[in-house]
Scaffold this motif. Sequence first.
Motif, mmCIF file in Angstrom:
data_model
loop_
_atom_site.group_PDB
_atom_site.id
_atom_site.type_symbol
_atom_site.label_atom_id
_atom_site.label_comp_id
_atom_site.label_asym_id
_atom_site.label_seq_id
_atom_site.Cartn_x
_atom_site.Cartn_y
_atom_site.Cartn_z
ATOM 1 N N VAL A 86 41.170 -6.389 -9.528
ATOM 2 C CA VAL A 86 41.441 -5.622 -8.311
ATOM 3 C C VAL A 86 41.249 -4.118 -8.509
ATOM 4 N N GLN A 104 40.234 -10.860 -1.775
ATOM 5 C CA GLN A 104 40.786 -9.658 -2.408
ATOM 6 C C GLN A 104 42.313 -9.656 -2.326
ATOM 7 N N PHE A 114 39.518 -1.874 -5.827
ATOM 8 C CA PHE A 114 40.131 -1.592 -4.521
ATOM 9 C C PHE A 114 41.630 -1.287 -4.634
ATOM 10 N N THR A 150 34.623 -17.650 -2.447
ATOM 11 C CA THR A 150 35.812 -16.895 -2.850
ATOM 12 C C THR A 150 36.760 -17.777 -3.643
ATOM 13 N N ARG A 194 43.699 -12.006 -4.962
ATOM 14 C CA ARG A 194 43.653 -11.424 -6.300
ATOM 15 C C ARG A 194 44.729 -10.358 -6.470
ATOM 16 N N LEU A 249 42.073 -5.575 3.141
ATOM 17 C CA LEU A 249 41.304 -6.356 2.182
ATOM 18 C C LEU A 249 40.862 -7.685 2.780
#
Length: 305
Positions: free
Chosen positions: A125, A140, A128, A170, A143, A136
Motif C-alpha cells: 500500500v 486497494q 497510496f 484483484t 490491502r 481507493l
Amino acid sequence: MGNIIEVTGLKKSFGSLEAVKKVDFTVKEGSLFAFLGPNGAGKSTTIDIISTQLQPDAGEVIIDGYRLGQDDDRIRSSIGIVFQDSLLDPLLTVEENLQIRGRLYGRPRPELQAEIEAAAETAGVTEFLKRPYGKLSGGQRRRADIARALIHTPKVLFLDEPTTGLDPQTRKRVWEMVLKLQREQGMTVFLTTHYMEEAAQADYITIIDHGEVLAQGSPLELKNRYASDMLKIKPVNDVELTALLEELGLAFERDAAGIYHIALDSTAEALGILDRCRDNIANLEIVNGTMDDVFINLTGTEVRS
C-alpha cells in the motif's frame, strides 16, 4: 511445528439456538488454515470466540500458549484480524488510519512509523499511503485493511472472506500477498472464504455446519474421502459402451449430448475402463474431484454467500 491454536469442546448458545455445539480443532504454527461452512454453520461465532470478541459457554481455547478467558490481552497482541467489513475511516488517509491503529499498542512514535512503513510495504500500500481510504479501489482498500492488521506484527492473521466482492484479477493479487505472508514470513493465516479454489490452497481445512465439525484434513485428503473423479466418454456406439459398463458393474449417467459420466473410486480406475473400450471412444475427459464437490457432499449445498 507445534499447534499455535487449540480449540477443545467449544460451545455457545443464544437462547435456544445452539450456534456452536462442541467444536474441536487445532491449527499448526505457520500454516494456512481454512475454516469453512455455509451461513448459519457457527463459523462466525467460533471465530468471534477464539479472537476474544465473544465469551463461550464452555470449552477451552489456547492461542500461542495463552488461554482464552485468562490471557485475553496477550491473545489480542498475538493476532491480527481483517474483517469482511472495513474498520478504517474513509475520510482519513491510509497512513493516518494506520497511525491511529498503531497508537492503540502504545508504540513510541519512531517505532510506530517504522512499523507502519513495514506493514505498508508488506501489504503493498506504499504507493497510496497519502490517499484517503474512501477514494481507493476495492482491492486497494482490502490491502489497506490487511496493512492495519499487520501493524503489531501478529503471529496469527485472521482473514474473514478477504476477497469477497473483488474482481478476479484483484482477488488474485490479494491472494498472492496472503500466500507471501504465510510462506515467506511464517505467519499463521486463519482463513474463511466462499471461494473453494482459495480453500484448496490451504495446508489444512476444517468444515463445520450446524455448529459441529463435519470433516477435517488436507485438501487432498478431503477430496480423496468426499469427492470422486469423473470419467466422461463420448462413444462411437452407445449400445456397446452401455453393455460394457453394465458388465463391469459401473454406475453411469448419460447426458443429453450423449456423454457418459462414470464416477471413479480412483483416477487409476479409468485405465482399465479405457483399455476395454478404446476402439469405441470418440472423445474422453477425466475430471478430478474438487473442493466444491467435497463441500456439497458434506453439507448438501453449495457455499452460501
